[in-house]
Design a protein around this motif. Structure first.
Motif, PDB file in Angstrom:
ATOM      1  N   VAL A   1      34.224  34.935  46.407  1.00 19.23           N
ATOM      2  CA  VAL A   1      34.690  36.285  46.260  1.00 19.23           C
ATOM      3  C   VAL A   1      33.715  36.846  45.407  1.00 19.23           C
ATOM      4  N   ARG A   2      33.623  38.395  45.600  1.00 17.30           N
ATOM      5  CA  ARG A   2      32.653  39.361  44.769  1.00 17.30           C
ATOM      6  C   ARG A   2      33.421  39.672  43.421  1.00 17.30           C
ATOM      7  N   CYS A   3      32.654  39.382  42.515  1.00 14.06           N
ATOM      8  CA  CYS A   3      33.084  40.119  41.171  1.00 14.06           C
ATOM      9  C   CYS A   3      32.309  41.311  41.056  1.00 14.06           C
ATOM     10  N   LEU A   4      33.118  42.161  40.524  1.00 16.14           N
ATOM     11  CA  LEU A   4      32.700  43.626  40.729  1.00 16.14           C
ATOM     12  C   LEU A   4      31.624  44.189  39.762  1.00 16.14           C
ATOM     13  N   TYR A   5      31.593  43.281  38.678  1.00 16.11           N
ATOM     14  CA  TYR A   5      30.306  43.668  37.700  1.00 16.11           C
ATOM     15  C   TYR A   5      29.029  43.246  38.262  1.00 16.11           C
ATOM     16  N   CYS A   6      28.920  42.131  39.105  1.00 23.74           N
ATOM     17  CA  CYS A   6      27.705  41.226  39.314  1.00 23.74           C
ATOM     18  C   CYS A   6      26.627  42.292  39.896  1.00 23.74           C
ATOM     19  N   GLY A   7      25.640  41.733  39.434  1.00 21.52           N
ATOM     20  CA  GLY A   7      23.923  42.445  40.114  1.00 21.52           C
ATOM     21  C   GLY A   7      23.436  41.632  40.779  1.00 21.52           C
ATOM     22  N   CYS A   8      23.810  40.364  41.249  1.00 24.50           N
ATOM     23  CA  CYS A   8      23.007  39.481  41.924  1.00 24.50           C
ATOM     24  C   CYS A   8      22.951  39.588  43.379  1.00 24.50           C
ATOM     25  N   HIS A   9      22.156  39.110  43.925  1.00 24.75           N
ATOM     26  CA  HIS A   9      22.054  39.037  45.519  1.00 24.75           C
ATOM     27  C   HIS A   9      22.896  38.041  46.144  1.00 24.75           C
ATOM     28  N   THR A  10      23.847  38.096  46.500  1.00 22.34           N
ATOM     29  CA  THR A  10      24.943  37.093  47.007  1.00 22.34           C
ATOM     30  C   THR A  10      25.405  37.536  48.462  1.00 22.34           C
ATOM     31  N   ARG A  11      26.084  37.026  48.982  1.00 20.93           N
ATOM     32  CA  ARG A  11      26.811  37.080  50.218  1.00 20.93           C
ATOM     33  C   ARG A  11      28.190  36.298  49.984  1.00 20.93           C
TER      34      ARG A  11
ATOM     35  N   SER B   1      43.728  41.488  31.590  1.00 21.56           N
ATOM     36  CA  SER B   1      43.543  43.228  32.019  1.00 21.56           C
ATOM     37  C   SER B   1      42.016  43.381  32.367  1.00 21.56           C
ATOM     38  N   VAL B   2      41.104  42.610  31.592  1.00 21.29           N
ATOM     39  CA  VAL B   2      39.541  42.926  32.197  1.00 21.29           C
ATOM     40  C   VAL B   2      39.542  42.233  33.443  1.00 21.29           C
ATOM     41  N   GLN B   3      39.910  40.821  33.406  1.00 22.82           N
ATOM     42  CA  GLN B   3      39.728  40.154  34.641  1.00 22.82           C
ATOM     43  C   GLN B   3      40.162  40.450  35.967  1.00 22.82           C
ATOM     44  N   GLU B   4      41.413  41.311  35.529  1.00 20.45           N
ATOM     45  CA  GLU B   4      41.809  41.915  36.827  1.00 20.45           C
ATOM     46  C   GLU B   4      41.062  43.067  37.215  1.00 20.45           C
ATOM     47  N   ALA B   5      40.557  43.688  36.304  1.00 17.02           N
ATOM     48  CA  ALA B   5      39.541  45.059  36.730  1.00 17.02           C
ATOM     49  C   ALA B   5      38.335  44.540  37.512  1.00 17.02           C
ATOM     50  N   VAL B   6      37.929  43.444  36.810  1.00 11.31           N
ATOM     51  CA  VAL B   6      36.437  43.134  37.373  1.00 11.31           C
ATOM     52  C   VAL B   6      36.599  41.949  38.666  1.00 11.31           C
ATOM     53  N   ARG B   7      37.947  41.572  38.758  1.00 14.68           N
ATOM     54  CA  ARG B   7      38.282  40.803  40.131  1.00 14.68           C
ATOM     55  C   ARG B   7      37.776  39.344  39.557  1.00 14.68           C
TER      56      ARG B   7
ATOM     57  N   SER C   1      23.615  48.073  42.912  1.00 17.83           N
ATOM     58  CA  SER C   1      24.674  47.583  43.304  1.00 17.83           C
ATOM     59  C   SER C   1      26.171  48.257  43.667  1.00 17.83           C
ATOM     60  N   PRO C   2      26.319  48.632  44.706  1.00 20.73           N
ATOM     61  CA  PRO C   2      27.172  49.820  45.014  1.00 20.73           C
ATOM     62  C   PRO C   2      28.660  49.284  44.809  1.00 20.73           C
ATOM     63  N   HIS C   3      29.013  48.171  44.979  1.00 25.83           N
ATOM     64  CA  HIS C   3      30.349  47.743  44.759  1.00 25.83           C
ATOM     65  C   HIS C   3      30.784  48.049  43.388  1.00 25.83           C
ATOM     66  N   GLN C   4      30.033  48.136  42.438  1.00 28.37           N
ATOM     67  CA  GLN C   4      30.208  48.496  40.881  1.00 28.37           C
ATOM     68  C   GLN C   4      30.961  49.915  40.835  1.00 28.37           C
ATOM     69  N   LYS C   5      30.815  50.751  41.828  1.00 28.14           N
ATOM     70  CA  LYS C   5      31.596  52.025  41.851  1.00 28.14           C
ATOM     71  C   LYS C   5      33.232  51.741  41.795  1.00 28.14           C
TER      72      LYS C   5
END
Length: 463
Positions: free
Chosen positions: A72-82, A186-192, A258-262
Motif C-alpha cells: 500500500v502507499r503511505c501518503l507521506y512517502c517520497g520514494c520511487h515505488t509501485r 490518528s496520525v497513522q490513519e491520516a497517513v494510511r 509526490s502528488p499523492h501527498q496532496k
C-alpha cells in the motif's frame, strides 16, 4: 555516561534565528545534488572513470539495491515505488537487477570486496522468502563480500514476521531498519500506515532472542495531526523498545514531486514553530535516555560506530544516509538508484517497466565531477557530517589557499559567525552547538550551484 555531544536543546534556539535562517535546502546525500544531474551524461567518460576506480584506494565497495514495491502507499512517502505488483513482475525485476550487476562488473572489478550492502525501497520485504534467498545467493555468486562488512535492510514491520527475519539473519544481514514514523493512531490513519506498537515490540523481542542488537527505528516529525504531546508519547514508546539507532526525519511536503501527498492537505499540519517544538521535545527525551545526536537527524547509543566516527571526525554521508565508510565507491542497482563511482554520479531508469525491459547500465542521467566539485564535496561533507573542517588539510589535499579560494564563501559566513553558528580560526572552520541545527544552511554557502543562498522549492524546508 559521557556528556551528550550536543547539550543544547532545539527549543533553546532563538525564534529570530529560526526565522532568519528558514530556507529550502538540500540534505546533501551527494554534492552536487541530484537536481544538478543532466540527461546528457557522457557515458563513455563515466565508464572510463568507473574502470579507473579499480586502482584507487579504498578498493572496497558499497552496494545498494532498490526494491521499489509496496503493498500500500503511505501518503507521506517520497520514494520511487509501485503498489501491488505480481510475483512475475518482481521475478522479472530481480532478473533485471542481476543483469544490471553483470553489466556493472564489466566496468568494476568483481574482485573488489563489498564492504557494505544495503537493500532499500519501497519495501525490500515485499520479496518472498524464495525471491530474497535467490537474490542473495546470486549476489554471492558474482561478488566477494568482506567477512565483517555491514549488511543492512529496510523492513516494513506491518508485514515482516519472525520467519522472514530469521531468514534474513541466516542470509547474513546484521542491521535491520523498521519504518515506524508515528505510533499515534490518528496520525497513522491520516497517513494510511496503521502499525500497533505491540507489533513492533514483538519483532524487537524476537530480534533480541536471536542476539540481534543493530536495529534502527525510523520516525518522522511534522506529519499531519501530529502534536508535541502525541509525538512525545511515541518517542517514549520507542525509547522503551531500546533500538540501537533512531532516525528522526522531518516530513518533507513536496506534492509537486509526490502528488499523492496532496491527500494530506485537508488535515492540520504543524507549522515551523510547532515542528521545532515537536523536534525539540523528542530530542530532549532521546538525549535524556542516553542517545547521542548524530549529524542532522540521527540518534545512537554511546557504543555505536556512528558515535565513534563522529568523535574521530570520520563520519560521512551518501545516498544511503550517514555512514562510517567514507570514500567507498557506491554501485546502485534497481530503478531510480544512484551510483557514485570514480568521480561520477549515475542515476538508473526510474520507470520500473523500462528498467526491467532495458539492457546494460540503464543510466538515464548523471554528473561528472570536476576537481572543483570534488573539493567542495569534501568541504561540505566535513562540515555537514563532522561539523569541523581542517583548513590546512584541505589545502594540502587540493593544492589551494583556503582563504583565497573561498573568499566569497567566508564573506557570506560572516552573519553565521556573528550569530554564533560558525567559528573561524586560523586553521579550522567549525559549526557550533547552536549552528548544528542550521548545518544545511552552512553547507549551502559552499554550494556553487546555489549562489543565491536559497534552495529551490524542490528541496524541503530546513525547519
Amino acid at each position: 555516561m559521557s556528556e551528550p555531544l550536543i547539550p543544547l536543546s532545539p527549543r533553546q534556539v532563538p525564534a529570530e534565528l529560526l526565522a532568519r535562517y528558514q530556507a529550502n535546502a538540500p540534505r546533501y546525500t551527494s554534492y552536487p545534488t541530484a537536481p544538478q544531474f543532466v540527461p546528457s551524461l557522457d557515458e563513455a567518460e563515466a565508464a572510463r572513470r568507473w574502470k579507473a576506480s579499480n586502482t584507487s584506494s579504498p578498493r572496497e565497495l558499497s552496494l545498494y539495491i532498490h526494491i521499489p514495491f509496496c503493498r500500500v502507499r503511505c501518503l507521506y512517502c517520497g520514494c520511487h515505488t509501485r503498489v501491488g505488483c505480481s510475483d512475475s513482475l518482481v521475478d522479472g525485476y530481480i532478473a533485471a537487477v542481476l543483469q544490471h550487476l553483470d553489466a556493472s562488473l564489466e566496468l568494476v572489478d568483481s574482485s573488489r570486496p563489498v564492504e557494505q550492502l544495503s537493500l532499500g525501497g519501497g519495501t525490500p520485504s515485499y520479496l518472498t522468502l524464495s525471491q530474497m534467498t535467490g537474490l542473495l545467493r546470486s549476489l554471492r555468486d558474482r561478488l566477494s563480500f568482506t567477512s565483517r562488512g555491514e549488511r543492512a535492510i529496510e523492513l516494513d514491520p506491518r508485514t515482516a514476521d519472525a520467519d522472514y527475519i530469521d531468514l534474513l539473519l541466516d542470509l547474513g544481514f546484521n542491521r535491520i531498519s523498521f519504518g515506524v514514523q508515528d505510533l499515534d493512531v490518528s496520525v497513522q490513519e491520516a497517513v494510511r500506515r496503521i502499525l500497533p506498537v505491540e507489533r513492533i515490540a514483538s519483532l524487537m523481542s524476537h530480534l533480541g532472542s536471536r542476539g540481534m542488537k543493530a536495529v534502527n527505528l525510523d520516525l518522522i516529525y511534522g506529519l499531519p495531526r501530529q502534536t508535541p504531546e502525541s509525538f512525545g508519547r511515541t518517542v517514549e514508546q520507542i525509547i522503551a523498545l531500546a533500538p540501537s539507532r533512531i532516525a528522526l526525519f522531518g516530513y518533507a511536503h513536496v506534492p509537486w514531486v509526490s502528488p499523492h501527498q496532496k491527500e494530506l492537505e485537508p488535515f492540520p499540519m504543524p507549522g515551523p514553530a510547532e515542528r521545532m517544538e515537536i523536534f525539540g521535545q523528542a530530542y530532549e527525551r532521546l538525549v535524556a535516555a542516553g542517545y547521542l545526536h548524530v549529524g542532522m537527524d540521527h540518534f545512537a547509543r554511546e557504543d555505536d560506530e556512528l558515535i565513534q566516527a563522529l568523535r574521530t571526525r570520520t563520519l560521512s554521508r551518501n545516498f544511503m544516509g550517514y555512514t562510517t565508510r567514507r570514500g567507498l565507491d557506491l554501485v546502485a542497482l534497481g530503478a531510480s538508484g544512484i551510483s557514485s563511482v570514480g568521480g561520477t554520479y549515475a542515476q538508473n531508469e526510474k520507470d520500473i517497466d523500462r528498467y526491467v525491459q532495458g539492457t546494460g547500465m540503464r543510466w538515464t542521467r548523471g554528473f561528472l565531477l570536476s576537481e572543483e566539485d570534488r573539493l567542495r564535496r569534501e568541504v561540505i561533507l566535513d562540515l555537514f557530517c563532522n561539523f569541523h573542517l581542517d583548513l590546512r588539510d584541505v589545502e594540502r589535499r587540493f593544492g589551494i589557499v583556503f582563504r583565497s579560494h573561498f573568499a566569497r564563501e567566508l564573506s557570506a559566513l560572516q552573519s553565521f559567525i556573528e550569530d554564533g553558528l560558525v567559528e573561524l580560526r586560523e586553521d579550522s572552520l567549525s559549526v557550533t552547538d547552536l549552528g548544528r541545527f542550521f548545518v544545511r544552511n552552512v553547507a549551502m554557502v559552499f554550494d556553487q550551484y546555489m549562489r543565491g543562498g536559497e534552495g529551490e522549492p524542490r528541496y524541503s524546508k530546513v525547519i
